[in-house]
Design an enzyme around this catalytic site. Structure first.
Site, PDB file in Angstrom:
ATOM      1  N   ARG A 137       0.783  -1.121  -0.099  1.00 38.95           N
ATOM      2  CA  ARG A 137       0.105  -0.051  -0.031  1.00 38.95           C
ATOM      3  C   ARG A 137       0.971   1.280   0.044  1.00 38.95           C
ATOM      4  O   ARG A 137       0.395   2.311   0.559  1.00 38.95           O
ATOM      5  CB  ARG A 137      -1.084  -0.164   1.132  1.00 38.95           C
ATOM      6  N   ARG A 138       1.998   1.044  -0.488  1.00 39.37           N
ATOM      7  CA  ARG A 138       3.034   2.037  -0.239  1.00 39.37           C
ATOM      8  C   ARG A 138       3.609   2.352  -1.561  1.00 39.37           C
ATOM      9  O   ARG A 138       4.618   3.017  -1.837  1.00 39.37           O
ATOM     10  CB  ARG A 138       4.031   1.803   0.557  1.00 39.37           C
ATOM     11  N   CYS A 157       1.672  20.579 -10.731  1.00 38.94           N
ATOM     12  CA  CYS A 157       0.127  20.550 -10.850  1.00 38.94           C
ATOM     13  C   CYS A 157      -0.251  19.265 -10.510  1.00 38.94           C
ATOM     14  O   CYS A 157      -1.076  18.813  -9.496  1.00 38.94           O
ATOM     15  CB  CYS A 157      -0.642  21.228 -11.975  1.00 38.94           C
ATOM     16  N   ARG A 183      -3.369  19.224  -7.344  1.00 40.16           N
ATOM     17  CA  ARG A 183      -3.831  20.465  -6.644  1.00 40.16           C
ATOM     18  C   ARG A 183      -4.619  21.400  -7.344  1.00 40.16           C
ATOM     19  O   ARG A 183      -5.320  22.207  -6.812  1.00 40.16           O
ATOM     20  CB  ARG A 183      -2.397  21.173  -6.070  1.00 40.16           C
ATOM     21  N   SER A 184      -4.492  21.592  -8.669  1.00 45.24           N
ATOM     22  CA  SER A 184      -4.844  22.584  -9.522  1.00 45.24           C
ATOM     23  C   SER A 184      -4.931  22.175 -10.869  1.00 45.24           C
ATOM     24  O   SER A 184      -4.011  21.450 -11.505  1.00 45.24           O
ATOM     25  CB  SER A 184      -3.984  23.944  -9.391  1.00 45.24           C
ATOM     26  N   GLN A 185      -6.140  22.449 -11.544  1.00 43.74           N
ATOM     27  CA  GLN A 185      -6.113  22.333 -13.188  1.00 43.74           C
ATOM     28  C   GLN A 185      -7.189  23.173 -13.934  1.00 43.74           C
ATOM     29  O   GLN A 185      -8.158  23.630 -13.473  1.00 43.74           O
ATOM     30  CB  GLN A 185      -6.841  20.879 -13.285  1.00 43.74           C
ATOM     31  N   HIS A 224     -10.999  24.239 -12.138  1.00 47.81           N
ATOM     32  CA  HIS A 224     -11.093  25.851 -12.453  1.00 47.81           C
ATOM     33  C   HIS A 224     -11.447  25.913 -13.986  1.00 47.81           C
ATOM     34  O   HIS A 224     -10.825  25.223 -14.623  1.00 47.81           O
ATOM     35  CB  HIS A 224     -10.294  26.776 -11.914  1.00 47.81           C
ATOM     36  N   ILE A 225     -12.331  26.900 -14.277  1.00 44.36           N
ATOM     37  CA  ILE A 225     -12.416  27.335 -15.739  1.00 44.36           C
ATOM     38  C   ILE A 225     -12.132  28.895 -15.626  1.00 44.36           C
ATOM     39  O   ILE A 225     -12.960  29.637 -15.011  1.00 44.36           O
ATOM     40  CB  ILE A 225     -13.930  27.161 -16.057  1.00 44.36           C
ATOM     41  N   TYR A 226     -11.293  29.351 -16.357  1.00 40.71           N
ATOM     42  CA  TYR A 226     -10.828  30.581 -16.379  1.00 40.71           C
ATOM     43  C   TYR A 226     -11.979  31.674 -17.039  1.00 40.71           C
ATOM     44  O   TYR A 226     -13.036  31.011 -18.044  1.00 40.71           O
ATOM     45  CB  TYR A 226      -9.602  30.759 -17.254  1.00 40.71           C
TER      46      TYR A 226
END
Length: 282
Positions: A137-138, A157, A183-185, A224-226
């Site tokens: 599990r590692r 990202c 973390r961000s898209q 997110h959508i810009y």
């Protein structure tokens, strides 16, 4: 309609209709003209794809499977942080005069660490464990290394993959599953690109480890959508959809380090037109 289309349409509709706006807030990204790049966002989006059923490529518009595979191999196989080792120009905005993006992405994958079995980088550790200790599990990678962030031209990202192996009833082979943490898209520019990349990675790793692919789970903290993409997204998700393409991976390749973008193909891939000149916030 492909399942990837269904997931994408529902996600975009939810972000636009129910998301929160950053308009008027202090934001880092800027458009090319210097204007702040605001977004509509949703927190904690989780999408699941069963790779045994179909390959998760959008048909609303074409995802360049060879180009996204080339970037994946640039990071995971070449372990490079230099754009001169990449065939596309998607990283040009973050490269210095020598082509380096700093201690980011492929650089981190190539750093060797001390294990009781010896010195290995993160990719070789994953391959070792999948072949020798598949129920661990590692089995994971992480390129969000805080001590090196100040030397990265862009913080990662998509920063972590966690692999998990299961044994399906009646199957002779183990099943390889994976979770991508992001973390961000930028949903318009990168969502299906990343989905296809890591679906390809799971197929490649499964093949060289004599497994079959299972589920791919995509976790996005800030989807997110810009602001300048909303009208493009609205048009995109209103398009006609088509059945999912068939995925082909060269069955002759048994060594992960021998794969090339030419070993990947999407057959019967019918799509809507490409969206050109998408503005990118930097």
């Amino acid at each position: 309609m492909s399942y990837a289309d269904k997931v994408f349409i529902e996600m975009c509709r939810d972000i636009i209709d129910n998301g929160t706006s950053t308009e008027g807030e202090k934001v880092r990204p800027r458009w090319e003209d210097g204007t702040p790049a605001y977004t509509v966002k949703k927190f904690g989006v989780v999408n699941r794809y069963d790779l045994r059923k179909e390959f998760p490529a959008l048909t609303l518009r074409r995802t360049g499977i060879k180009s996204c595979t080339d970037e994946l191999l640039w990071i995971w196989q070449k372990k490079s942080n230099n754009i001169h080792d990449l065939n596309s120009h998607i990283w040009d905005s973050w490269a210095d005069e020598d082509g380096s993006i700093g201690k980011a992405y492929g650089y981190q994958m190539g750093v060797k660490h001390v294990y009781k079995e010896g010195m290995m980088d993160q990719v070789d550790r994953v391959l070792y464990d999948l072949k020798n200790n598949p129920y661990s599990r590692r089995i994971m990678t992480n390129i969000y290394v805080h001590q090196d962030l100040h030397e990265m031209n862009l913080y990662p990202c998509a920063y972590s993959m966690t692999f998990n192996v299961t044994k399906e009833k009646g199957s002779d082979k183990l099943t390889l599953n994976g979770i991508l943490n992001q973390r961000s898209q930028d949903v318009l520019a990168a969502n299906n690109w990343n989905v296809c990349q890591y679906a390809v990675l799971l197929h490649m790793l499964a093949q060289v480890c004599d497994m079959q692919v299972g589920e791919f789970v995509h976790v996005i903290a800030d989807a997110h959508i810009y602001d300048r993409h909303i009208s493009l997204i609205e048009e995109l998700i209103s398009r006609e959809t088509h059945p999912a393409p068939k995925f082909w991976l060269n069955p002759e390749v048994k060594d992960f380090y021998q794969f090339t973008p030419d070993d990947v193909r999407l057959d019967d891939y019918v799509t809507g037109p490409q969206i050109k000149n998408i503005p990118i916030a930097v």
